[in-house]
Design a protein around this motif. Sequence first.
Motif, PDB file in Angstrom:
ATOM      1  N   GLU A 187       2.805  -1.741 -11.580  1.00 22.05           N
ATOM      2  CA  GLU A 187       2.060  -1.859 -11.452  1.00 22.05           C
ATOM      3  C   GLU A 187       2.378  -0.302 -11.282  1.00 22.05           C
ATOM      4  OE1 GLU A 187      -1.142  -1.249  -7.974  1.00 22.05           O
ATOM      5  OE2 GLU A 187      -0.296  -3.826  -8.624  1.00 22.05           O
ATOM      6  N   THR A 188       2.818  -0.075 -10.579  1.00 23.98           N
ATOM      7  CA  THR A 188       3.391   1.248 -10.040  1.00 23.98           C
ATOM      8  C   THR A 188       5.155   2.037 -10.074  1.00 23.98           C
ATOM      9  OG1 THR A 188       4.854   0.390  -7.651  1.00 23.98           O
ATOM     10  CG2 THR A 188       2.482   0.106  -7.338  1.00 23.98           C
ATOM     11  N   GLY A 189       5.110   1.372 -10.924  1.00 23.43           N
ATOM     12  CA  GLY A 189       6.366   2.422 -11.168  1.00 23.43           C
ATOM     13  C   GLY A 189       7.854   1.902  -9.904  1.00 23.43           C
ATOM     14  N   ALA A 190       7.500   1.399  -9.601  1.00 20.23           N
ATOM     15  CA  ALA A 190       8.373   1.066  -8.552  1.00 20.23           C
ATOM     16  C   ALA A 190       9.168   0.146  -8.560  1.00 20.23           C
ATOM     17  CB  ALA A 190       8.439   0.164  -6.785  1.00 20.23           C
ATOM     18  N   THR A 230       0.940  -0.416  -0.218  1.00 18.93           N
ATOM     19  CA  THR A 230      -0.033   0.126  -0.154  1.00 18.93           C
ATOM     20  C   THR A 230       0.757   1.191   0.269  1.00 18.93           C
ATOM     21  OG1 THR A 230      -1.673  -0.688   1.201  1.00 18.93           O
ATOM     22  CG2 THR A 230      -1.450   1.312   1.133  1.00 18.93           C
ATOM     23  N   LEU A 231       1.587   1.296   0.194  1.00 20.68           N
ATOM     24  CA  LEU A 231       2.383   2.592   0.972  1.00 20.68           C
ATOM     25  C   LEU A 231       3.329   2.335  -0.225  1.00 20.68           C
ATOM     26  CD1 LEU A 231       4.276   2.212   3.984  1.00 20.68           C
ATOM     27  CD2 LEU A 231       2.431   3.978   3.197  1.00 20.68           C
ATOM     28  N   THR A 232       3.717   1.852  -1.326  1.00 14.17           N
ATOM     29  CA  THR A 232       4.173   1.350  -2.787  1.00 14.17           C
ATOM     30  C   THR A 232       3.623   1.939  -3.164  1.00 14.17           C
ATOM     31  OG1 THR A 232       5.898  -0.380  -2.020  1.00 14.17           O
ATOM     32  CG2 THR A 232       5.446  -0.099  -4.281  1.00 14.17           C
ATOM     33  N   ARG A 233       2.167   2.564  -3.343  1.00 15.52           N
ATOM     34  CA  ARG A 233       1.320   2.341  -3.952  1.00 15.52           C
ATOM     35  C   ARG A 233       1.037   4.160  -3.675  1.00 15.52           C
ATOM     36  NH1 ARG A 233      -0.449  -2.702  -3.651  1.00 15.52           N
ATOM     37  NH2 ARG A 233      -0.326  -4.587  -5.503  1.00 15.52           N
ATOM     38  N   ARG A 234       0.761   4.117  -3.460  1.00 16.23           N
ATOM     39  CA  ARG A 234       0.495   5.394  -2.331  1.00 16.23           C
ATOM     40  C   ARG A 234       1.710   6.687  -2.399  1.00 16.23           C
ATOM     41  NH1 ARG A 234      -2.926   7.191  -3.202  1.00 16.23           N
ATOM     42  NH2 ARG A 234      -3.156   9.312  -2.023  1.00 16.23           N
ATOM     43  N   PRO A 275      13.678  -9.638  -5.609  1.00 18.19           N
ATOM     44  CA  PRO A 275      12.891  -9.122  -6.223  1.00 18.19           C
ATOM     45  C   PRO A 275      12.057  -9.512  -7.428  1.00 18.19           C
ATOM     46  CG  PRO A 275      15.650  -8.813  -7.032  1.00 18.19           C
ATOM     47  CD  PRO A 275      15.127  -9.302  -5.185  1.00 18.19           C
ATOM     48  N   GLN A 276      12.253 -11.047  -7.598  1.00 18.57           N
ATOM     49  CA  GLN A 276      11.856 -11.642  -9.456  1.00 18.57           C
ATOM     50  C   GLN A 276      10.423 -11.320  -8.525  1.00 18.57           C
ATOM     51  OE1 GLN A 276      14.027 -12.944  -7.008  1.00 18.57           O
ATOM     52  NE2 GLN A 276      13.563 -14.721  -5.741  1.00 18.57           N
ATOM     53  N   THR A 277      10.225 -11.750  -7.834  1.00 15.00           N
ATOM     54  CA  THR A 277       8.842 -11.906  -6.713  1.00 15.00           C
ATOM     55  C   THR A 277       7.639 -10.721  -6.876  1.00 15.00           C
ATOM     56  OG1 THR A 277       8.466 -11.497  -4.439  1.00 15.00           O
ATOM     57  CG2 THR A 277       9.457 -14.300  -5.752  1.00 15.00           C
ATOM     58  N   LEU A 278       8.277  -9.305  -7.710  1.00 15.79           N
ATOM     59  CA  LEU A 278       8.041  -8.032  -6.655  1.00 15.79           C
ATOM     60  C   LEU A 278       7.117  -7.411  -8.579  1.00 15.79           C
ATOM     61  CD1 LEU A 278      10.088  -7.165  -4.270  1.00 15.79           C
ATOM     62  CD2 LEU A 278       7.480  -7.625  -4.505  1.00 15.79           C
ATOM     63  N   THR A 279       7.747  -8.179  -9.495  1.00 14.25           N
ATOM     64  CA  THR A 279       7.465  -7.877 -11.052  1.00 14.25           C
ATOM     65  C   THR A 279       6.085  -7.149 -11.065  1.00 14.25           C
ATOM     66  OG1 THR A 279       9.139  -9.550 -11.512  1.00 14.25           O
ATOM     67  CG2 THR A 279       7.317  -8.406 -13.411  1.00 14.25           C
ATOM     68  N   ALA A 280       5.012  -7.805 -10.538  1.00 11.75           N
ATOM     69  CA  ALA A 280       4.008  -7.378 -11.070  1.00 11.75           C
ATOM     70  C   ALA A 280       3.489  -5.759  -9.700  1.00 11.75           C
ATOM     71  CB  ALA A 280       2.730  -7.944 -10.310  1.00 11.75           C
ATOM     72  N   LEU A 281       4.233  -5.594  -8.453  1.00 12.64           N
ATOM     73  CA  LEU A 281       3.760  -4.607  -8.105  1.00 12.64           C
ATOM     74  C   LEU A 281       4.572  -3.435  -8.932  1.00 12.64           C
ATOM     75  CD1 LEU A 281       3.205  -2.914  -5.659  1.00 12.64           C
ATOM     76  CD2 LEU A 281       4.542  -4.111  -4.523  1.00 12.64           C
ATOM     77  N   ALA A 282       5.581  -3.556  -8.675  1.00 13.02           N
ATOM     78  CA  ALA A 282       6.554  -2.443 -10.146  1.00 13.02           C
ATOM     79  C   ALA A 282       6.033  -2.218 -11.226  1.00 13.02           C
ATOM     80  CB  ALA A 282       8.302  -3.418 -10.136  1.00 13.02           C
ATOM     81  N   GLY A 293       4.706  10.778  -6.671  1.00 18.48           N
ATOM     82  CA  GLY A 293       5.245  11.147  -7.482  1.00 18.48           C
ATOM     83  C   GLY A 293       6.849  10.482  -6.809  1.00 18.48           C
ATOM     84  N   HIS A 294       7.006  10.305  -5.627  1.00 22.12           N
ATOM     85  CA  HIS A 294       8.290   9.697  -4.819  1.00 22.12           C
ATOM     86  C   HIS A 294       8.518   8.701  -5.514  1.00 22.12           C
ATOM     87  CE1 HIS A 294       7.706  12.603  -1.668  1.00 22.12           C
ATOM     88  NE2 HIS A 294       6.646  12.126  -1.647  1.00 22.12           N
ATOM     89  N   HIS A 295       9.487   8.409  -5.138  1.00 22.07           N
ATOM     90  CA  HIS A 295      10.464   7.318  -5.608  1.00 22.07           C
ATOM     91  C   HIS A 295      11.155   6.215  -5.166  1.00 22.07           C
ATOM     92  CE1 HIS A 295      11.091   9.807  -9.728  1.00 22.07           C
ATOM     93  NE2 HIS A 295      11.786  10.742  -8.820  1.00 22.07           N
ATOM     94  N   VAL A 296      10.658   5.174  -5.350  1.00 23.01           N
ATOM     95  CA  VAL A 296      10.464   4.421  -3.901  1.00 23.01           C
ATOM     96  C   VAL A 296      11.145   2.352  -5.138  1.00 23.01           C
ATOM     97  CG1 VAL A 296       8.551   2.144  -2.993  1.00 23.01           C
ATOM     98  CG2 VAL A 296       7.934   4.699  -3.877  1.00 23.01           C
ATOM     99  N   LYS A 297      11.911   1.811  -4.184  1.00 20.55           N
ATOM    100  CA  LYS A 297      12.671   1.032  -3.932  1.00 20.55           C
ATOM    101  C   LYS A 297      12.009   0.222  -2.922  1.00 20.55           C
ATOM    102  CE  LYS A 297      16.817   2.248  -3.846  1.00 20.55           C
ATOM    103  NZ  LYS A 297      18.213   2.066  -4.081  1.00 20.55           N
ATOM    104  N   VAL A 298      11.478  -1.152  -3.576  1.00 17.70           N
ATOM    105  CA  VAL A 298      10.861  -2.087  -2.654  1.00 17.70           C
ATOM    106  C   VAL A 298      11.667  -3.684  -2.666  1.00 17.70           C
ATOM    107  CG1 VAL A 298       9.360  -2.516  -4.506  1.00 17.70           C
ATOM    108  CG2 VAL A 298       8.524  -2.976  -2.442  1.00 17.70           C
ATOM    109  N   ALA A 299      11.689  -4.174  -1.859  1.00 16.85           N
ATOM    110  CA  ALA A 299      12.096  -5.314  -1.437  1.00 16.85           C
ATOM    111  C   ALA A 299      11.498  -6.396  -0.563  1.00 16.85           C
ATOM    112  CB  ALA A 299      13.805  -5.202  -1.188  1.00 16.85           C
TER     113      ALA A 299
END
Length: 264
Positions: free
Chosen positions: A76-79, A47-51, A67-74, A56-62
Motif C-alpha cells: 500500500e505504502t511503498g515501505a 498511520t506513521l508509515t502511511r504519512r 515482515p511476512q505479516t506486513l506485505t499489505a502495508l508495504a 517522500g520519506h523512506h520507511v522500513k517497518v517491523a
Amino acid sequence: MNTQGRPSQLRPCHSPGTHPISSEAVIRTEGYVMKIGIIGAGQIGGTLTRRFTATGHHVKVANSRGPQTLTALAQETGAQAATVQDAVKDVDLIVVTIPEKNIPALGKTPFEGVPSHVVIVDTGNYYPRERDGRIAAIESGTPESVWVSEQIGRPVIKAFNNIYARHLLENGKPAGTPGRIALPVAGDDLSAKRVVIKLIDDIGFDAVDTGPLAESWRQQPGTPVYCGDFDVAGVRKALNEASPKRTAQWTATDNSPGDFGAPS
C-alpha cells in the motif's frame, strides 16, 4: 483496540516540574528526505508509515510477528517490511510504537549497534487498566517515556502519543492554516527535537516543544492535552494546566489489566 497507541474513535487518546511552557517553544524546520525505521505496525505505527511515505520519506517497518505479516502495508505504502533488527539499520530516525507492556521484551539489544546520532521517538502510552497492567516505576511517578528510555538504554523524544490514529492520518493541514492541530514534543536533545518537529510539520501539524523528557508527563493520558486536537495556543494552555498526579482512571488496580472494552 489500539495495540500500541491510544483508545481511538475507530477503537484505536512522575517527575513533577514547575516551569511553564514558553510561548516561544514552537519550532519549524525545512523539509528533507529521511530514512526512518518504525518498530510497531498497529494503528499509530501503520498511520506513521502511511504519512511518512506519502511525504517522500523512506520507511522500513517491523513488528513482532515478522515482515511476512506486513506485505499489505508495504504494498500500500511503498515501505519496506523488515525485521526489528533490519528496521534499525542505516536509518536517520527510529520510531518505537509498541505497547508499554512489551517494552522490556524489546529491551536494549536492537539499539546496541545504532549510532548515537540516530533519533529515537517514543509514541507510547501507559494503559494500566486496559492493556499494560501495573508498571511499578510509572505508578511511582516516573514519566512514561523516561521509563521507556531506561528500558531501551537510549535517549528518546516523546511525540505522536496524544492524538487519535484517524486524526493523525486525516487531519493534517498546510502550514499556516488557522486552527492547525499542534502536537507536543518532549526530550532532552534540542537538535533531535528539531528533527521530530520537522517531521510533524511535514505531515501537516504544528508542534510545541514541551521541554525536557522529565516534563513529558504533561502530555500523558489523563492530561488536558491528551487527544484534545488543540492548536498551538491551546496546546500551550493545556500543558500549563497539567498535573503530574495520576488519576484513578490511569492507575493500576489489583485486577489490572482488563481490556479497552472493560478496563479493570
